[in-house]
Design an enzyme around this catalytic site. Structure first.
Site, PDB file in Angstrom:
ATOM      1  N   ASN A 207       0.848  -1.198   0.000  1.00 31.66           N
ATOM      2  CA  ASN A 207       0.000   0.000   0.000  1.00 31.66           C
ATOM      3  C   ASN A 207       0.880   1.243   0.000  1.00 31.66           C
ATOM      4  O   ASN A 207       2.112   1.143  -0.030  1.00 31.66           O
ATOM      5  CB  ASN A 207      -0.967  -0.017   1.187  1.00 31.66           C
ATOM      6  N   ASP A 276      -3.535  -6.279   3.829  1.00 28.25           N
ATOM      7  CA  ASP A 276      -4.631  -7.096   4.341  1.00 28.25           C
ATOM      8  C   ASP A 276      -4.693  -8.481   3.704  1.00 28.25           C
ATOM      9  O   ASP A 276      -5.312  -9.389   4.262  1.00 28.25           O
ATOM     10  CB  ASP A 276      -5.966  -6.378   4.109  1.00 28.25           C
ATOM     11  N   LYS A 286       9.754 -15.286 -11.672  1.00 31.75           N
ATOM     12  CA  LYS A 286       8.974 -14.188 -12.224  1.00 31.75           C
ATOM     13  C   LYS A 286       7.956 -14.713 -13.236  1.00 31.75           C
ATOM     14  O   LYS A 286       8.298 -15.462 -14.147  1.00 31.75           O
ATOM     15  CB  LYS A 286       9.907 -13.172 -12.900  1.00 31.75           C
ATOM     16  N   PRO A 302      -2.484 -12.062   8.823  1.00 34.73           N
ATOM     17  CA  PRO A 302      -2.848 -12.006  10.247  1.00 34.73           C
ATOM     18  C   PRO A 302      -3.278 -10.598  10.643  1.00 34.73           C
ATOM     19  O   PRO A 302      -2.702  -9.608  10.184  1.00 34.73           O
ATOM     20  CB  PRO A 302      -1.552 -12.405  10.958  1.00 34.73           C
ATOM     21  N   LEU A 305      -3.039  -6.279  15.113  1.00 37.12           N
ATOM     22  CA  LEU A 305      -3.554  -5.526  16.250  1.00 37.12           C
ATOM     23  C   LEU A 305      -4.552  -6.349  17.052  1.00 37.12           C
ATOM     24  O   LEU A 305      -4.498  -6.380  18.290  1.00 37.12           O
ATOM     25  CB  LEU A 305      -4.188  -4.228  15.765  1.00 37.12           C
TER      26      LEU A 305
END
Length: 398
Positions: A207, A276, A286, A302, A305
């Site tokens: 991200n 996520d 590749k 996982p 938190l």
């Protein structure tokens, strides 16, 4: 003992406001030693600063008034803080690139104290990519930047570039020199940055997190006396001085790293943005375009938190982050409750100045029992300080 503030004055029209800054600092009880560039003396005379500071003003790099010391080294050694105001585009370029050809820039290379830089220039000069890049270099080195204000400029333009008001600069000086070490003896674990989930040896899922928010929190916690462990995904940011740095790559790595240190932590601030999802199967080579479009099966990573918070003790403070694009408060409240947190910091990354990769943020902090506070758009360093104020108060109430 009187704290010594070096005041470096650059050669811009805003140099006249440096006289007011010198006066305010002196009235606050600081010992002010003024250094000027030659160009600054074209705008305001050294005698003005000498009258206000009651000390000789230093301009000439080669003027050595005392044979038993080198002037710029001695001043740097005695400094509690170095303030450069106004900092022109030229002076900022020198500071960023280690150029030392006048008394201000030469002394800047020798100081080990905190450095505060207050830019002032024409709006187009301030927005120039070279100036912004130089400011980013200084920011990453830990220089404290006092953003210029917006309004009419001496050149006739209107925009961002006018020197911050002397009262605002003095407030920064006070905050830096009198910062409470209110987290002394506390163990603070901070996570920051993205995680990476490999698809093949070349490609990965991740991200846009830059890690800036988590690094700002870690830096502020170190300054407040905490023992800080910064667990960080891949970023381009320099290490946080004084923190124990733990680099990780994947979300699984992040979980294991947190589990290693969480038991001894007083505070856990989860500012990282873990990926996520991850590929069910990582390809060993590749994937070639000529092989067609791969069928990429994903599975959840996982929930770091949530898994760590399951074992949270009553005397620990846990803070999560919720970076959302819609219904941010509703998602934040759900995260607060579902993950057994003391607080969750919510922001909408689609808002200008509050997304990934920028130096500012606008957040809402939600707490247990419907508690809530909203921060305006602030530098991430200031968001970090305000968040740590909340954490400190929570620790004291346990």
């Amino acid at each position: 003992m009187t704290e010594t503030v070096l005041l470096g004055v650059g050669g811009g029209i805003a140099a006249y406001k440096a006289a007011a800054l010198c006066s305010l600092l002196t009235k606050r009880g600081y010992g002010v030693q003024v250094l000027m560039t030659e160009h600054a003396t074209r705008f305001i005379q050294p005698l003005t600063f000498q009258s206000l500071s009651k000390r000789p003003v230093v301009v000439d790099t080669f003027a050595e008034p005392r044979p038993d010391e080198i002037a710029h080294i001695a001043m740097a050694d005695r400094a509690s803080l170095f303030v450069i105001a106004p900092a022109t585009a030229n002076l900022i370029g020198k500071l960023a690139n280690g150029i030392a050809d006048d008394m201000v820039s030469t002394t800047a290379l020798a100081v080990t104290s905190p450095v505060v830089v207050a830019p002032a220039m024409n709006v187009h000069m301030f927005e120039h990519p070279a100036v912004q890049a130089n400011l980013e270099v200084l920011r990453q080195r830990g220089v404290i930047l006092v953003d210029p204000g917006s309004g009419p400029l001496a050149c006739g333009y209107t925009g961002k570039g006018r020197l911050a008001e002397p009262e605002d600069i003095v407030a920064v000086v006070d905050a830096v020199l009198h910062r409470d070490r209110d987290l002394a003896g506390r163990s603070v674990v901070v996570t920051a940055g993205p995680t990476i989930e490999d698809i093949d040896p070349v490609r990965f899922l991740s991200n846009r997190s830059s890690g800036k928010m988590g690094y700002a929190i870690a830096q502020a916690a170190v300054a407040r006396g905490a023992r800080v462990t910064l667990i960080t995904g891949p970023t381009s940011l320099p290490p946080v001085a004084g923190a124990t740095m733990v680099p990780v790559r994947s979300t699984e790595d992040l979980l294991h790293a947190v589990q290693q240190v969480i038991e001894a932590a007083d505070v856990f601030i989860s500012a990282a943005a873990p990926a996520d999802f991850r590929p069910v199967e990582r390809l060993g080579h590749k994937w070639k375009k000529s092989s067609g479009i791969p069928a990429l099966a994903l599975e959840p990573t996982p929930d770091v938190l949530a898994m760590v918070a399951e074992h949270k003790r009553r005397n620990q403070v846990f803070v999560g982050f919720a970076a959302e694009t819609q219904d941010a408060l509703a998602y934040g409240e759900d995260k607060l409750r579902r993950k057994n947190l003391n607080y969750v910091v919510v922001n909408n990354v689609l808002e200008q100045g509050a997304g990934f990769g920028v130096d500012t943020n606008r957040v809402t902090v939600l707490g247990e029992g419907g508690w809530r506070t909203d921060f305006p758009l602030l530098p991430k360093a200031e968001v970090a300080e305000r968040l740590l104020d909340i954490v400190r108060d929570a620790l004291q109430s346990l």
